[in-house]
Design a protein around this motif. Structure first.
Motif, PDB file in Angstrom:
ATOM      1  N   ILE A 319     -20.614 -47.514 -19.264  1.00  0.00           N
ATOM      2  CA  ILE A 319     -19.559 -48.532 -19.322  1.00  0.00           C
ATOM      3  C   ILE A 319     -19.992 -49.674 -20.245  1.00  0.00           C
ATOM      4  CG2 ILE A 319     -18.297 -50.256 -17.981  1.00  0.00           C
ATOM      5  CD1 ILE A 319     -18.459 -48.266 -15.599  1.00  0.00           C
ATOM      6  N   ARG A 321     -22.077 -49.511 -22.635  1.00  0.00           N
ATOM      7  CA  ARG A 321     -22.093 -49.026 -24.015  1.00  0.00           C
ATOM      8  C   ARG A 321     -20.672 -48.984 -24.575  1.00  0.00           C
ATOM      9  NH1 ARG A 321     -24.669 -48.437 -27.783  1.00  0.00           N
ATOM     10  NH2 ARG A 321     -25.011 -46.246 -28.193  1.00  0.00           N
TER      11      ARG A 321
ATOM     12  N   SER B  23     -14.738 -35.018 -26.891  1.00  0.00           N
ATOM     13  CA  SER B  23     -15.683 -36.105 -26.617  1.00  0.00           C
ATOM     14  C   SER B  23     -16.461 -36.480 -27.867  1.00  0.00           C
ATOM     15  CB  SER B  23     -16.659 -35.696 -25.519  1.00  0.00           C
ATOM     16  OG  SER B  23     -15.948 -35.431 -24.345  1.00  0.00           O
ATOM     17  N   LEU B  26     -14.261 -38.534 -30.098  1.00  0.00           N
ATOM     18  CA  LEU B  26     -14.140 -39.914 -29.614  1.00  0.00           C
ATOM     19  C   LEU B  26     -15.423 -40.687 -29.876  1.00  0.00           C
ATOM     20  CD1 LEU B  26     -12.149 -39.684 -26.265  1.00  0.00           C
ATOM     21  CD2 LEU B  26     -11.325 -40.004 -28.593  1.00  0.00           C
ATOM     22  N   SER B  27     -16.571 -40.015 -29.640  1.00  0.00           N
ATOM     23  CA  SER B  27     -17.852 -40.685 -29.850  1.00  0.00           C
ATOM     24  C   SER B  27     -18.039 -41.056 -31.313  1.00  0.00           C
ATOM     25  CB  SER B  27     -19.009 -39.795 -29.394  1.00  0.00           C
ATOM     26  OG  SER B  27     -18.907 -39.565 -28.006  1.00  0.00           O
ATOM     27  N   CYS B  30     -15.844 -44.048 -31.938  1.00  0.00           N
ATOM     28  CA  CYS B  30     -16.399 -45.235 -31.280  1.00  0.00           C
ATOM     29  C   CYS B  30     -17.757 -45.614 -31.853  1.00  0.00           C
ATOM     30  CB  CYS B  30     -16.531 -45.007 -29.778  1.00  0.00           C
ATOM     31  SG  CYS B  30     -14.936 -44.907 -28.965  1.00  0.00           S
ATOM     32  N   THR B  32     -20.739 -44.161 -31.194  1.00  0.00           N
ATOM     33  CA  THR B  32     -21.950 -43.905 -30.404  1.00  0.00           C
ATOM     34  C   THR B  32     -22.642 -42.644 -30.919  1.00  0.00           C
ATOM     35  OG1 THR B  32     -20.639 -42.760 -28.748  1.00  0.00           O
ATOM     36  CG2 THR B  32     -21.172 -45.047 -28.314  1.00  0.00           C
ATOM     37  N   VAL B  65     -11.730 -49.219 -24.619  1.00  0.00           N
ATOM     38  CA  VAL B  65     -11.981 -47.859 -24.125  1.00  0.00           C
ATOM     39  C   VAL B  65     -11.551 -47.741 -22.665  1.00  0.00           C
ATOM     40  CG1 VAL B  65     -13.718 -46.079 -23.781  1.00  0.00           C
ATOM     41  CG2 VAL B  65     -13.932 -47.637 -25.714  1.00  0.00           C
ATOM     42  N   PHE B  67     -11.789 -44.878 -19.580  1.00  0.00           N
ATOM     43  CA  PHE B  67     -12.353 -43.580 -19.188  1.00  0.00           C
ATOM     44  C   PHE B  67     -11.425 -42.878 -18.221  1.00  0.00           C
ATOM     45  CE2 PHE B  67     -16.556 -45.808 -19.817  1.00  0.00           C
ATOM     46  CZ  PHE B  67     -16.888 -45.110 -20.946  1.00  0.00           C
ATOM     47  N   PHE B  70     -14.122 -44.040 -12.840  1.00  0.00           N
ATOM     48  CA  PHE B  70     -15.333 -44.866 -12.782  1.00  0.00           C
ATOM     49  C   PHE B  70     -15.401 -45.782 -14.010  1.00  0.00           C
ATOM     50  CE2 PHE B  70     -16.621 -40.630 -11.032  1.00  0.00           C
ATOM     51  CZ  PHE B  70     -16.514 -40.989  -9.704  1.00  0.00           C
ATOM     52  N   ASN B  71     -14.296 -46.455 -14.250  1.00  0.00           N
ATOM     53  CA  ASN B  71     -14.235 -47.332 -15.407  1.00  0.00           C
ATOM     54  C   ASN B  71     -14.957 -48.644 -15.199  1.00  0.00           C
ATOM     55  OD1 ASN B  71     -12.624 -46.769 -17.893  1.00  0.00           O
ATOM     56  ND2 ASN B  71     -11.304 -45.858 -16.332  1.00  0.00           N
ATOM     57  N   LEU B  72     -15.058 -49.039 -13.936  1.00  0.00           N
ATOM     58  CA  LEU B  72     -15.486 -50.427 -13.672  1.00  0.00           C
ATOM     59  C   LEU B  72     -16.904 -50.469 -13.130  1.00  0.00           C
ATOM     60  CD1 LEU B  72     -12.199 -51.613 -11.938  1.00  0.00           C
ATOM     61  CD2 LEU B  72     -12.747 -51.534 -14.374  1.00  0.00           C
ATOM     62  N   ARG B 135      -8.811 -54.469 -19.224  1.00  0.00           N
ATOM     63  CA  ARG B 135     -10.071 -54.704 -19.916  1.00  0.00           C
ATOM     64  C   ARG B 135     -10.007 -54.215 -21.364  1.00  0.00           C
ATOM     65  NH1 ARG B 135     -15.127 -51.667 -17.649  1.00  0.00           N
ATOM     66  NH2 ARG B 135     -13.924 -49.972 -18.561  1.00  0.00           N
ATOM     67  N   ASP B 147      -9.659 -41.711 -22.582  1.00  0.00           N
ATOM     68  CA  ASP B 147     -10.165 -40.359 -22.361  1.00  0.00           C
ATOM     69  C   ASP B 147      -9.650 -39.876 -21.007  1.00  0.00           C
ATOM     70  OD1 ASP B 147     -11.512 -38.020 -22.356  1.00  0.00           O
ATOM     71  OD2 ASP B 147     -13.529 -38.896 -22.219  1.00  0.00           O
TER      72      ASP B 147
END
Lengths: 416, 206
Positions: A319, A321, B23, B26-27, B30, B32, B65, B67, B70-72, B135, B147
């Motif tokens: 998160i 990152r 993925s 997207l990476s 982004c 990463t 972004v 997800f 478990f975004n937070l 956010r 995603d």
């Protein structure tokens, strides 16, 4: 906000973090406690005797002389003859001289023959004098003044009779000449607490009927006859000397050490104490080393905890990152958490220490005569605390670097 | 990958099964993951030659972004979570005058009650996903990448969630790139691209 998040993250793992903090706190408290005892012991050790410029005894080692004359440990190999004693006493440099005669005991406590000057001249803890807590100093030949520990452990009061045993740990007693407790001294935290003090003449008096270390059979001189006798001692064990001027200490020491009639030894108490501490201090240093290892162990425990938390925290790192945090930021976050943990642990350790000191101080004082002052942390202790926090930061670098690599590899997507 | 582009302000759905390379794509966008070859251009900027740190900074500034779940950060408050990207993006931070007010406004627009002080872990999944949108939107980054944001939601919530998300991106002219394996969602988007098509071309090219 990062700090708040770090605290939030820590409190989310409250139980494991609390255990880590507790381990660090206990280890820090132990380390500081050992340090306190060490400095306290050293201080009270060097406070044992002050105001005395030289200690004189038969020639042996300086530590040995200090041990038997001040600490009442071990025995003199030889005595100083009365003639030599008088000779030294009459030297112009000598301001005062107090003879000490050892060799007898009462129960587990040593009996020391001396003059009343002893109570005036013997100083401890930067010039504090011996004070009589109950009763008075000796006024009769068979009067004795006892140390605080003697009184408490044997339950003696002023007026109680005491029978002195011949030698140390011996079964032959000077039964014919019982003493009377005339006074009890205040507690000092020095070996005086464990000493039965009688006059120099009394030492002679109880040995009137003795020859070669044994009572002559059938011979028992009545006390009032003894009182009439000439009781000048033939020898003393040691003597404490104060000089007229500090400049003369070394000259007098040399003169005594080169005394032609008899092999004598004069030592400066401070120097001998330091020499003795050099021997005793090794154990203290070892203890300090062990407790330092305990601190290191606690910090390694913290490292292990961080390591094991890394896997469950990969999501959290992803998160961060995704939000644009660099891997280095994540590494910093972990180090920050470790620093917080170590800092809280260190502070809690200080708290434990002071709590422990408050509770244990009177007990340690009465049990060991060791006074541990409760005072603000010293600069040295603050450095120790700072060192613990810094070590925590350094130790956490290892798992933090792993987190760095993980988050670099994971990016925003946790591959589980 | 020969050529894949999304226009500014466009809403694109990228369809693909897991393992199809979504993925990775997207990476790459982004930042990463670094592209071994080719050019990655995001919001008009070529990020191919950016260093890791530059790409992190770029992502923070340009991309919101969301997800799957478990975004937070569970231990942070809703406000902490919503404001988190601003921490790493000074330009985005500069566009937000008052963080809490902005966050409150976004949450209200997303149909959330005033939960700013609430701990994120106590929210329902649907609420969490909406906080994640808030956010992603804060400081109005030009691009939103989502995603599979609806896969943890049931059908009704999915639809409501997408309504809110689209309302936000349309209102601010934000580019939306969403990844899903569910073709039924396609109707709302300007364009639907199947991952197989791009990937096939890629394999042929390789």
């Amino acid at each position: 906000m990062i700090l708040r998040l770090a605290i939030g993250s820590l409190s989310a793992r409250a139980l494991t973090v609390a255990m880590t903090v507790l381990a660090i706190a206990l280890s820090v408290a132990l380390f500081l406690g050992v340090e306190k005892v060490r400095t306290g012991a050293k201080a009270s050790f060097s406070d044992t005797i002050s105001g005395t410029d030289l200690i004189v005894g038969a020639r042996s080692g300086s530590v040995q002389l200090l041990l038997y004359s001040v600490f009442r440990i071990g025995n003199a190999t030889n005595n100083v003859t009365w003639e030599s004693y008088r000779d030294i006493a009459s030297r112009p440099e000598v301001d005062w001289i107090v003879p000490i005669s050892l060799g007898d005991s009462h129960r587990q406590f040593r009996v020391m023959g001396t003059t009343v000057d002893f109570f005036e001249r013997y100083k401890y803890r930067q010039g504090r004098r011996l004070e009589v807590a109950y009763g008075a100093l000796m006024s009769d030949l068979f009067d004795t003044v006892i140390g605080a520990d003697v009184a408490t452990s044997l339950g003696y009061d002023v007026g109680d009779p005491i029978v002195v045993a011949h030698g140390i740990a011996s079964f032959s007693e000077h039964k014919d000449q019982p003493f009377r407790v005339s006074g009890i001294l205040d507690k000092t935290g020095t070996p005086v607490d464990r000493t039965v003090i009688v006059s120099l003449e009394a030492i002679e008096a109880i040995h009137v009927d003795w020859q070669n270390g044994a009572q002559v059979p059938g011979q028992s001189t009545p006390a009032d006859v003894i009182r009439q006798m000439e009781l000048t001692p033939k020898a003393v064990t040691a003597a404490l000397i104060g000089v007229e001027s500090p400049l003369q200490i070394f000259a007098l020491q040399r003169a005594i050490n080169e005394y032609p009639e008899e092999p004598l030894l004069a030592v400066l108490p401070g120097v001998a104490l330091q020499e003795l501490w050099g021997i005793v201090g090794v154990a203290e240093t070892a203890l300090l080393g062990v407790s330092a290892m305990v601190v290191v162990t606690a910090l390694i425990g913290m490292m292990a905890t961080i390591f094991s938390s890394l896997n469950e925290r990969r999501r959290e790192m992803a998160i961060f990152r995704a939000m644009g945090a660099r891997p280095a930021t994540i590494m910093g976050l972990l180090v920050l958490e470790a620093v917080l943990t170590a800092a809280v642990g260190a502070l809690l350790g200080v708290l434990f220490l002071y709590l422990g000191l408050t509770v244990a101080q009177p007990m340690i004082d009465s049990a060991f005569g060791l006074w541990l002052p409760i005072e603000a942390p010293s600069i040295r202790e603050l450095w120790v605390l700072l060192g613990v926090v810094a070590a925590g930061a350094i130790v956490s670098m290892v798992p933090a670097f792993r987190a760095y690599r993980l988050s670099l590899a994971d990016g925003m997507m946790v591959k589980t | 990958m020969p050529n894949f582009s999304v226009l500014r302000g466009e809403a694109v759905l990228l369809l693909g099964e897991s393992g199809s390379g979504k993925s990775t794509l997207l990476s790459l966008i982004c930042g990463t993951v670094h592209a071994d070859a080719g050019i990655v251009r995001v919001a008009g900027t070529d990020v191919s030659d950016y260093s890791g740190g530059q790409r992190d900074r770029f992502r923070a500034e340009q991309i919101g972004v969301i997800f799957q779940q478990f975004n937070l950060l569970p231990f942070g408050s809703v406000l902490d979570n919503v404001l988190l990207p601003l921490r790493f993006a000074p330009a985005r931070r500069g566009r937000v005058e008052n963080g809490p007010d902005e966050a409150r406004g976004l949450c209200a627009a997303l149909g959330l009650p005033d939960l700013l002080a609430t701990k994120a872990s106590t929210l329902s999944v649907g609420q969490q996903q909406r906080v994640a949108v808030a956010r992603a939107m804060i400081g109005r980054p030009p691009i939103i990448i989502a995603d599979e944001p609806t896969s943890a939601l049931d059908a009704t919530s999915q639809s409501a969630f997408l309504d809110l998300l689209f309302a936000q991106v349309r209102a601010h002219g934000t580019t939306l790139l969403m990844v899903s394996h569910d073709p039924r969602l396609g109707g709302r988007f300007d364009r639907v691209i199947a991952m197989e098509d791009i990937a096939r071309i890629e394999r042929q090219a390789a």
